[in-house]
Enzyme design. Structure first.
Site, mmCIF file in Angstrom:
data_model
loop_
_atom_site.group_PDB
_atom_site.id
_atom_site.type_symbol
_atom_site.label_atom_id
_atom_site.label_comp_id
_atom_site.label_asym_id
_atom_site.label_seq_id
_atom_site.Cartn_x
_atom_site.Cartn_y
_atom_site.Cartn_z
ATOM 1 N N TYR A 104 -12.855 9.438 -12.471
ATOM 2 C CA TYR A 104 -12.975 8.088 -11.912
ATOM 3 C C TYR A 104 -13.571 7.156 -12.974
ATOM 4 O O TYR A 104 -13.045 6.080 -13.261
ATOM 5 C CB TYR A 104 -13.844 8.134 -10.650
ATOM 6 C CG TYR A 104 -13.893 6.834 -9.881
ATOM 7 C CD1 TYR A 104 -12.877 6.497 -8.988
ATOM 8 C CD2 TYR A 104 -14.949 5.939 -10.041
ATOM 9 C CE1 TYR A 104 -12.912 5.302 -8.273
ATOM 10 C CE2 TYR A 104 -14.998 4.745 -9.330
ATOM 11 C CZ TYR A 104 -13.977 4.431 -8.451
ATOM 12 O OH TYR A 104 -14.024 3.246 -7.749
ATOM 13 N N ASP A 133 0.845 -1.203 0.000
ATOM 14 C CA ASP A 133 0.000 0.000 0.000
ATOM 15 C C ASP A 133 0.876 1.247 0.000
ATOM 16 O O ASP A 133 2.070 1.181 0.289
ATOM 17 C CB ASP A 133 -0.942 0.024 1.214
ATOM 18 C CG ASP A 133 -2.195 0.865 0.960
ATOM 19 O OD1 ASP A 133 -2.219 1.631 -0.023
ATOM 20 O OD2 ASP A 133 -3.149 0.747 1.732
ATOM 21 N N ASP A 174 -19.080 -1.206 1.273
ATOM 22 C CA ASP A 174 -18.940 -0.468 2.530
ATOM 23 C C ASP A 174 -17.459 -0.376 2.933
ATOM 24 O O ASP A 174 -16.951 -1.232 3.655
ATOM 25 C CB ASP A 174 -19.749 -1.229 3.596
ATOM 26 C CG ASP A 174 -19.859 -0.446 4.878
ATOM 27 O OD1 ASP A 174 -19.552 0.748 4.877
ATOM 28 O OD2 ASP A 174 -20.262 -1.050 5.888
ATOM 29 N N LYS A 216 -11.684 4.110 -14.930
ATOM 30 C CA LYS A 216 -12.154 2.750 -14.622
ATOM 31 C C LYS A 216 -12.648 2.049 -15.903
ATOM 32 O O LYS A 216 -12.540 0.832 -16.031
ATOM 33 C CB LYS A 216 -13.247 2.793 -13.557
ATOM 34 C CG LYS A 216 -12.728 3.171 -12.162
ATOM 35 C CD LYS A 216 -11.792 2.110 -11.582
ATOM 36 C CE LYS A 216 -11.445 2.362 -10.129
ATOM 37 N NZ LYS A 216 -10.626 1.291 -9.546
ATOM 38 N N ASP A 233 3.917 2.663 -3.780
ATOM 39 C CA ASP A 233 3.107 3.581 -4.580
ATOM 40 C C ASP A 233 3.105 3.018 -5.999
ATOM 41 O O ASP A 233 4.150 2.991 -6.666
ATOM 42 C CB ASP A 233 3.754 4.973 -4.542
ATOM 43 C CG ASP A 233 2.995 5.981 -5.388
ATOM 44 O OD1 ASP A 233 2.149 5.587 -6.216
ATOM 45 O OD2 ASP A 233 3.275 7.189 -5.231
HETATM 46 P P1 NDP Z 1 -9.709 1.680 0.095
HETATM 47 O O1 NDP Z 1 -9.539 3.119 0.371
HETATM 48 O O2 NDP Z 1 -9.713 0.729 1.197
HETATM 49 O O3 NDP Z 1 -8.625 1.175 -0.927
HETATM 50 C C1 NDP Z 1 -7.887 1.955 -1.804
HETATM 51 C C2 NDP Z 1 -6.473 1.730 -1.428
HETATM 52 O O4 NDP Z 1 -5.646 2.145 -2.522
HETATM 53 C C3 NDP Z 1 -6.080 2.580 -0.201
HETATM 54 O O5 NDP Z 1 -5.399 1.758 0.709
HETATM 55 C C4 NDP Z 1 -5.194 3.629 -0.806
HETATM 56 O O6 NDP Z 1 -4.172 4.092 0.060
HETATM 57 C C5 NDP Z 1 -4.574 2.861 -1.955
HETATM 58 N N1 NDP Z 1 -3.909 3.734 -2.903
HETATM 59 C C6 NDP Z 1 -4.296 4.952 -3.363
HETATM 60 N N2 NDP Z 1 -3.383 5.444 -4.190
HETATM 61 C C7 NDP Z 1 -2.386 4.520 -4.258
HETATM 62 C C8 NDP Z 1 -1.138 4.456 -4.934
HETATM 63 N N3 NDP Z 1 -0.717 5.457 -5.710
HETATM 64 N N4 NDP Z 1 -0.364 3.362 -4.759
HETATM 65 C C9 NDP Z 1 -0.761 2.359 -3.963
HETATM 66 N N5 NDP Z 1 -1.920 2.353 -3.282
HETATM 67 C C10 NDP Z 1 -2.721 3.432 -3.430
HETATM 68 O O7 NDP Z 1 -11.039 1.565 -0.759
HETATM 69 P P2 NDP Z 1 -11.808 0.363 -1.450
HETATM 70 O O8 NDP Z 1 -11.489 -0.922 -0.818
HETATM 71 O O9 NDP Z 1 -13.179 0.847 -1.544
HETATM 72 O O10 NDP Z 1 -11.210 0.406 -2.928
HETATM 73 C C11 NDP Z 1 -10.388 -0.586 -3.496
HETATM 74 C C12 NDP Z 1 -10.572 -0.583 -4.990
HETATM 75 O O11 NDP Z 1 -11.933 -0.926 -5.278
HETATM 76 C C13 NDP Z 1 -10.335 0.756 -5.661
HETATM 77 O O12 NDP Z 1 -9.643 0.571 -6.873
HETATM 78 C C14 NDP Z 1 -11.739 1.280 -5.922
HETATM 79 O O13 NDP Z 1 -11.778 2.166 -7.010
HETATM 80 C C15 NDP Z 1 -12.463 -0.023 -6.213
HETATM 81 N N6 NDP Z 1 -13.891 0.047 -6.051
HETATM 82 C C16 NDP Z 1 -14.452 0.359 -4.837
HETATM 83 C C17 NDP Z 1 -15.825 0.409 -4.703
HETATM 84 C C18 NDP Z 1 -16.497 0.744 -3.415
HETATM 85 O O14 NDP Z 1 -17.735 0.886 -3.419
HETATM 86 N N7 NDP Z 1 -15.802 0.887 -2.316
HETATM 87 C C19 NDP Z 1 -16.703 0.148 -5.844
HETATM 88 C C20 NDP Z 1 -16.012 -0.154 -7.052
HETATM 89 C C21 NDP Z 1 -14.666 -0.216 -7.135
HETATM 90 P P3 NDP Z 1 -4.465 5.225 1.176
HETATM 91 O O15 NDP Z 1 -5.179 4.505 2.269
HETATM 92 O O16 NDP Z 1 -3.113 5.681 1.593
HETATM 93 O O17 NDP Z 1 -5.299 6.261 0.534
#
Ligand code: NDP
Length: 280
Positions: free
Chosen positions: A174, A40, A208, A178, A81
């Site tokens: 977004y 992460d 969630d 996507k 990253d």
């Molecule tokens: P989270 O915030 O838990 O997960 C996103 C993670 O990606 C975070 O830990 C974030 O880090 C990390 N991140 C952001 N930028 C970078 C980077 N440059 N390099 C490495 N890691 C990075 O959210 P979700 O679990 O909801 O999301 C996970 C995935 O699911 C995403 O791609 C999201 O678009 C997709 N998604 C989510 C949905 C939802 O309803 N929640 C629906 C559809 C898709 P940090 O914590 O530091 O910000």
């Protein structure tokens, strides 16, 4: 699920947040038998009050490793990253050295910075959305595909979104990036199927997690929505199952897609949305 992934090595990006899809998938992959490397961001992303900090992300990664190891698997955490290609290469090299290869890549890292009214969305937010959602997947895929070839195959699962298949107002960067994830996944499936590598996009609906809360908070900030009315941004009655999904429900699908149970599944985009009715 039976231990169908025994002996496999999985790498998951964006797995630091305890409520996140990456963390849930890492646990389900380990439950199915895989050794799992969780990664992460190690520096602050966009922040809104009430959302956990990077320090908590790092704790989250360590907690994930502890849980993976408690199931008798090997676990390892790396700060990463995904927009920094040299760092991606270095981490995958370390995984190769310590675990002997990579069989499963779950490209999960994502950012909600692209949630803003179109005319206010600056180039920085467009660039970051593109870099995290698309180039991050390009860098990780480019690093692991030669290793998967050496092992006779592998699986790349890319986390797109229901917004990769349709659109919501105010989600321009977004949504566009996507959609691009799905095109990238189809190309990977076509180009590397001959090497025994499958590539699949998943398209979660309303799950969630912290990012959902963050997306809501950004929408409240940028669209002037009354916080008491936040529910109206994602009305439950537009979901046929009448509830948000849990991260573990996505993680279980990821573990199945990584398994031989899905051995003829490649190139497609799997909606996991409880039958969401909104959007075009
Ligand atoms: P989270 O915030 O838990 O997960 C996103 C993670 O990606 C975070 O830990 C974030 O880090 C990390 N991140 C952001 N930028 C970078 C980077 N440059 N390099 C490495 N890691 C990075 O959210 P979700 O679990 O909801 O999301 C996970 C995935 O699911 C995403 O791609 C999201 O678009 C997709 N998604 C989510 C949905 C939802 O309803 N929640 C629906 C559809 C898709 P940090 O914590 O530091 O910000």
């Amino acid at each position: 699920m039976s231990e169908s992934l025994t002996g496999k090595v999985a790498v998951v990006t964006g797995a630091g947040r305890p409520r996140g899809i990456g963390r849930a998938a890492a646990i389900e992959l380990a439950r199915a038998g895989a050794d799992v490397v969780v990664t992460d961001l190690a520096r602050p992303g966009p922040r809104v009050a009430g959302i956990p900090t990077v320090a908590e992300d790092e704790e989250g990664l360590q907690d994930a490793v502890t849980e993976i190891e408690s199931m008798g698997r090997r676990g390892k955490a790396f700060p990463l990253d995904v927009t920094a290609e040299a760092d991606v290469v270095e981490v995958i090299d370390r995984v190769q050295a310590e675990f002997g290869g990579v069989d499963i890549l779950f490209n999960n890292a994502g950012t909600p910075v692209g949630v803003k009214p179109f005319l206010e969305l600056d180039n920085e937010a467009w660039d970051l959305s593109w870099k995290v959602h698309v180039m991050g997947m390009v860098y990780t895929s480019r690093a692991v595909i030669p290793l998967m070839r050496e092992r006779g195959g592998g699986v790349i699962i890319n986390n797109s979104s229901a917004s990769g298949l349709r659109a919501l107002p105010g989600y321009a960067a977004y949504t566009a990036t996507k959609h691009a994830v799905i095109g990238l996944t189809k190309t990977l499936a076509l180009d590397f199927g001959v090497d025994g590598i499958r590539a699949v996009s998943i398209c979660p609906g309303d799950i969630d997690t912290d990012m959902t809360d963050l997306g809501m908070a950004l929408a409240v900030e940028h669209f002037g929505v009354d916080p008491d009315q936040q529910e109206s941004l994602a009305p439950i009655d537009t979901i046929a199952l009448r509830r948000r999904g849990q991260a573990s429900e996505i993680g279980k699908v990821v573990a199945w897609l990584a398994s031989d149970g899905a051995s003829y599944v490649s190139g497609n985009s799997m909606l996991i949305d409880g039958a969401l009715m909104e959007g075009i």
